[in-house]
Design a protein around this motif. Structure first.
Motif, PDB file in Angstrom:
ATOM      1  N   LEU A   6       0.832  -1.193   0.000  1.00 42.30           N
ATOM      2  CA  LEU A   6       0.000   0.000   0.000  1.00 42.30           C
ATOM      3  C   LEU A   6       0.872   1.251   0.000  1.00 42.30           C
ATOM      4  O   LEU A   6       2.022   1.224   0.437  1.00 42.30           O
ATOM      5  N   ARG A   7       0.284   2.313  -0.460  1.00 44.27           N
ATOM      6  CA  ARG A   7       1.014   3.587  -0.505  1.00 44.27           C
ATOM      7  C   ARG A   7       1.348   4.048   0.912  1.00 44.27           C
ATOM      8  O   ARG A   7       0.509   4.020   1.808  1.00 44.27           O
ATOM      9  N   HIS A   8       2.581   4.480   1.104  1.00 43.79           N
ATOM     10  CA  HIS A   8       3.080   4.902   2.421  1.00 43.79           C
ATOM     11  C   HIS A   8       2.741   6.371   2.628  1.00 43.79           C
ATOM     12  O   HIS A   8       3.230   7.243   1.919  1.00 43.79           O
ATOM     13  N   ASN A   9       1.878   6.681   3.616  1.00 43.00           N
ATOM     14  CA  ASN A   9       1.445   8.062   3.853  1.00 43.00           C
ATOM     15  C   ASN A   9       1.745   8.522   5.276  1.00 43.00           C
ATOM     16  O   ASN A   9       1.013   9.322   5.847  1.00 43.00           O
ATOM     17  N   LYS A  10       2.838   8.035   5.853  1.00 46.56           N
ATOM     18  CA  LYS A  10       3.122   8.325   7.248  1.00 46.56           C
ATOM     19  C   LYS A  10       3.843   9.651   7.484  1.00 46.56           C
ATOM     20  O   LYS A  10       3.628  10.314   8.501  1.00 46.56           O
ATOM     21  N   GLN A  11       4.721  10.027   6.556  1.00 46.29           N
ATOM     22  CA  GLN A  11       5.628  11.140   6.834  1.00 46.29           C
ATOM     23  C   GLN A  11       4.911  12.465   7.033  1.00 46.29           C
ATOM     24  O   GLN A  11       5.435  13.360   7.699  1.00 46.29           O
ATOM     25  N   VAL A  12       3.715  12.592   6.495  1.00 44.49           N
ATOM     26  CA  VAL A  12       2.990  13.847   6.657  1.00 44.49           C
ATOM     27  C   VAL A  12       2.691  14.123   8.133  1.00 44.49           C
ATOM     28  O   VAL A  12       2.582  15.292   8.548  1.00 44.49           O
ATOM     29  N   ALA A  13       2.571  13.065   8.939  1.00 46.73           N
ATOM     30  CA  ALA A  13       2.287  13.244  10.366  1.00 46.73           C
ATOM     31  C   ALA A  13       3.561  13.237  11.205  1.00 46.73           C
ATOM     32  O   ALA A  13       3.483  13.287  12.434  1.00 46.73           O
ATOM     33  N   CYS A  14       4.730  13.185  10.558  1.00 49.12           N
ATOM     34  CA  CYS A  14       6.006  13.135  11.280  1.00 49.12           C
ATOM     35  C   CYS A  14       6.816  14.419  11.099  1.00 49.12           C
ATOM     36  O   CYS A  14       8.019  14.432  11.396  1.00 49.12           O
ATOM     37  N   ARG A  15       6.181  15.473  10.616  1.00 45.65           N
ATOM     38  CA  ARG A  15       6.933  16.705  10.327  1.00 45.65           C
ATOM     39  C   ARG A  15       7.276  17.482  11.592  1.00 45.65           C
ATOM     40  O   ARG A  15       8.223  18.264  11.598  1.00 45.65           O
ATOM     41  N   TYR A  16       6.497  17.306  12.650  1.00 43.69           N
ATOM     42  CA  TYR A  16       6.711  18.066  13.886  1.00 43.69           C
ATOM     43  C   TYR A  16       7.123  17.122  15.013  1.00 43.69           C
ATOM     44  O   TYR A  16       6.776  15.940  15.003  1.00 43.69           O
ATOM     45  N   PRO A  17       7.841  17.642  15.997  1.00 41.11           N
ATOM     46  CA  PRO A  17       8.141  16.816  17.181  1.00 41.11           C
ATOM     47  C   PRO A  17       6.856  16.452  17.914  1.00 41.11           C
ATOM     48  O   PRO A  17       5.807  17.088  17.746  1.00 41.11           O
ATOM     49  N   LEU A  18       6.935  15.426  18.731  1.00 42.54           N
ATOM     50  CA  LEU A  18       5.786  15.048  19.542  1.00 42.54           C
ATOM     51  C   LEU A  18       5.364  16.206  20.434  1.00 42.54           C
ATOM     52  O   LEU A  18       6.204  16.877  21.046  1.00 42.54           O
ATOM     53  N   GLU A  19       4.068  16.438  20.496  1.00 50.81           N
ATOM     54  CA  GLU A  19       3.526  17.549  21.284  1.00 50.81           C
ATOM     55  C   GLU A  19       2.562  16.989  22.323  1.00 50.81           C
ATOM     56  O   GLU A  19       1.644  16.236  21.980  1.00 50.81           O
ATOM     57  N   ARG A  20       2.796  17.337  23.597  1.00 45.41           N
ATOM     58  CA  ARG A  20       1.888  16.892  24.661  1.00 45.41           C
ATOM     59  C   ARG A  20       0.751  17.903  24.797  1.00 45.41           C
ATOM     60  O   ARG A  20       0.985  19.088  25.054  1.00 45.41           O
ATOM     61  N   LEU A  21      -0.477  17.437  24.619  1.00 47.54           N
ATOM     62  CA  LEU A  21      -1.632  18.332  24.645  1.00 47.54           C
ATOM     63  C   LEU A  21      -2.005  18.709  26.076  1.00 47.54           C
ATOM     64  O   LEU A  21      -1.799  17.919  27.014  1.00 47.54           O
ATOM     65  N   PRO A  22      -2.562  19.903  26.273  1.00 46.31           N
ATOM     66  CA  PRO A  22      -3.036  20.293  27.602  1.00 46.31           C
ATOM     67  C   PRO A  22      -4.159  19.370  28.071  1.00 46.31           C
ATOM     68  O   PRO A  22      -4.881  18.780  27.260  1.00 46.31           O
ATOM     69  N   VAL A  23      -4.301  19.251  29.377  1.00 45.38           N
ATOM     70  CA  VAL A  23      -5.375  18.440  29.943  1.00 45.38           C
ATOM     71  C   VAL A  23      -6.696  19.194  29.758  1.00 45.38           C
ATOM     72  O   VAL A  23      -6.805  20.363  30.126  1.00 45.38           O
ATOM     73  N   PRO A  24      -7.717  18.565  29.179  1.00 44.33           N
ATOM     74  CA  PRO A  24      -9.001  19.254  28.980  1.00 44.33           C
ATOM     75  C   PRO A  24      -9.744  19.453  30.298  1.00 44.33           C
ATOM     76  O   PRO A  24      -9.379  18.872  31.335  1.00 44.33           O
ATOM     77  N   GLU A  25     -10.776  20.278  30.236  1.00 44.31           N
ATOM     78  CA  GLU A  25     -11.554  20.561  31.447  1.00 44.31           C
ATOM     79  C   GLU A  25     -12.320  19.336  31.928  1.00 44.31           C
ATOM     80  O   GLU A  25     -12.569  19.171  33.127  1.00 44.31           O
ATOM     81  N   GLN A  26     -12.712  18.468  31.018  1.00 43.10           N
ATOM     82  CA  GLN A  26     -13.459  17.268  31.377  1.00 43.10           C
ATOM     83  C   GLN A  26     -12.907  16.072  30.619  1.00 43.10           C
ATOM     84  O   GLN A  26     -12.611  16.175  29.428  1.00 43.10           O
ATOM     85  N   LEU A  27     -12.758  14.971  31.303  1.00 43.66           N
ATOM     86  CA  LEU A  27     -12.278  13.749  30.682  1.00 43.66           C
ATOM     87  C   LEU A  27     -13.321  12.646  30.840  1.00 43.66           C
ATOM     88  O   LEU A  27     -13.969  12.541  31.893  1.00 43.66           O
TER      89      LEU A  27
END
Length: 524
Positions: free
Chosen positions: A21-42
């Motif tokens: 299959l066509r490899h489409n991974k690199q588009v999501a690897c352009r930035y370093p890993l980012e830890r998202l803020p904790v939301p108000e409700q989980l």
């Protein structure tokens, strides 16, 4: 053991079927890993693993800390996985919600209102973990709710227990630990980013898992396009006293990331039907599972977050992020720039084995490895299903070497015994047959349905067998009770008879004595 070529490299093998299959991974690897803020409700589901939901141990209004237990093991046998609070706050409700899980079903969830302080419950790692007994390492995996993060979410403790005798390294049951870093789905890149940026965590987790199961060897399998991953793993620090892991590049053939297919690629051996790699002396774990095991054992940190790829033509700025369990999917989409104007569908997982979400309010769970937003151009119009032309392409592509045409015939006829006999339970639902079918028959859906029916029949038979055994046990118990009662009655009758005989004998003896005494008096 794996074969080697003259250069000393592991000789790779080919499994049946599969697709390039066509490899489409690199588009999501352009930035370093980012830890998202904790939301108000989980929204934290109590079912984030294979098996029954965790048993809720909190109640509405209760305050919780990050890492505090929300759901304990569901049964006394220790099967399942624990669930922990992703942040500190207050339990607002315990209710049934839809959840982004492999089952696609609603289930019990703990709703936590975050307090913004992210206070942590007391946690302590295992001192001198590299020299700790295997049983101690395995128990920590149970305590912290670690599950397989490659998609199957099978509880890691249940998978590794019994692989080595307590206190004894390498008893021969498991000789090789395989870490699976071969993400064969075209868009998923969470494991690739983990190995690129946190290779030290992966290698330390690999060594701890190796010691927990008593293996003598570690293989890390990655896809051959992952050049940066190979460099990161080779440059990473090797834990003190560790067995160096062997990095193996495997071809990017879908579904090579499947456990059975990867074992065959690396060893040339097939996992027995109905068996597991353990039957071959192998244990397969995902690389993210190894990293989570490292955090659990060294830091005492439960599994409360995971890496998720957010990608596809339906989002403006694809990337890979670290999100707390329970975070609404919409927050991850926002982190990727939001939806494009032509977004058409949101899928959890990859395009081959993923499933569509009803809305983006569902939470991230331990099984969430990718959010794929598809545009209208990506979504193929639903084609009318045509009769099977017996081309055989599905059988050629099937990595489980099944006969999809015959399976379909018996599944449509609801002939479940025949369907099971043809090996429907070996279907991994990879979708290869759907992809190549020129008649647009939803084969994988039929097989998924058939597997459910077969399993339901097994459950019904198990219930009926248990009822039969209970009935037979009751009948046997009643028969024993009847026999014991008859025996007691017979003994009682015999005792009464014996007593009567003794009384007659005594009376006769007394009579003889009187007669003798009377005769003696007359003679005198």
């Amino acid at each position: 053991m794996s074969e080697r070529n003259p250069a000393g490299e592991i000789r790779l093998h080919r499994f049946h079927g599969g697709l390039r299959l066509r490899h489409n991974k690199q588009v999501a690897c352009r930035y370093p890993l980012e830890r998202l803020p904790v939301p108000e409700q989980l929204i934290v589901p109590l079912l984030q693993h294979r098996g029954a939901p965790a048993r809720c141990v909190v109640e509405p209004g209760q305050s919780v800390l990050r890492g505090q237990l929300l759901g304990d093991l569901p049964d006394a046998a220790g099967r399942g996985a624990r669930v922990h609070a992703p942040t500190s706050g207050t339990v607002r409700a315990i209710e049934t919600r839809a959840m982004a899980h492999l089952t696609g079903q609603a289930g019990p969830c703990v709703i936590i209102e975050a307090d913004g302080e992210d206070r942590c419950a007391p946690a302590e790692g295992i001192a001198d973990a590299l020299n700790a007994a295997p049983a101690i390492l395995r128990e920590r995996l149970r305590e912290t709710g670690v599950v397989g993060l490659g998609g199957a979410v099978f509880p890691t403790y249940n998978k590794v227990q019994g692989t080595v005798r307590d206190g004894v390294q390498g008893d021969g049951s498991i000789h090789t630990l395989i870490l699976n870093g071969a993400e064969c789905e075209p868009y998923i890149a969470c494991d690739e980013m983990l190995m690129r940026e946190q290779a030290d965590r992966v290698l330390m987790g690999a060594e701890l898992l190796r010691r927990a199961v008593g293996a003598q060897r570690v293989l890390i399998a990655i896809e051959d396009p992952m050049n940066r991953v190979e460099g990161a793993l080779r440059d990473a620090a090797v834990p003190p006293g560790a067995v160096p892991a062997e990095i193996v590049l495997v071809p990017a053939i879908y579904p090579e990331g499947g456990e059975r297919q990867l074992v065959q690629t690396l060893t040339g051996r097939e996992v027995p039907e109905g068996g597991t790699p353990r039957d071959l002396g192998l244990l397969v774990q995902n690389v993210a599972t190894a990293a989570a095991a490292r955090d659990a054992i060294l830091d005492g940190q439960p599994l409360i977050e995971r890496i998720v790829t957010v990608t596809g033509n339906g989002v403006r700025d694809p990337r890979t992020v670290i999100a707390r369990i329970g975070t609404p999917v919409a927050r991850l989409i926002e982190a990727a720039g939001g939806y494009t104007d032509d977004v058409a569908r949101l899928v959890v997982g990859g395009p081959m084995m993923g499933y569509a979400l009803g809305n983006d309010g569902e939470p991230v769970v331990k099984a969430t490895n990718c959010l794929l937003a598809l545009s209208t151009d990506d979504v193929r119009p639903t084609q009318p299903e045509m009769p099977c032309i017996r081309c055989g392409d599905c059988a050629t592509a099937c990595p489980a070497q099944l006969l999809p045409q015959s399976l379909l015939f018996h599944a449509r006829a609801r002939q479940w015994d025949e369907t099971e006999a043809l090996g429907v339970n070996a279907c991994i639902e990879c979708g290869c047959c759907d992809f190549v079918c020129p008649s647009h028959i939803p084969l994988a859906s039929w097989f998924r349905y058939a597997k459910g029916e077969v399993q339901a029949r097994h459950r019904e038979r198990a219930v009926a067998e248990a009822a039969r055994e209970r009935f037979e046990a009751r009948e046997a118990r009643l028969a024993r009770a009847k026999a014991e009662k008859a025996e007691r009655l017979a003994r009682r009758k015999q005792k009464l008879k014996d007593d009567a005989d003794r009384k007659q004998q005594i009376a006769a003896a007394l009579a003889r004595a009187r007669n003798k005494a009377g005769s003696a008096g007359t003679d005198g």
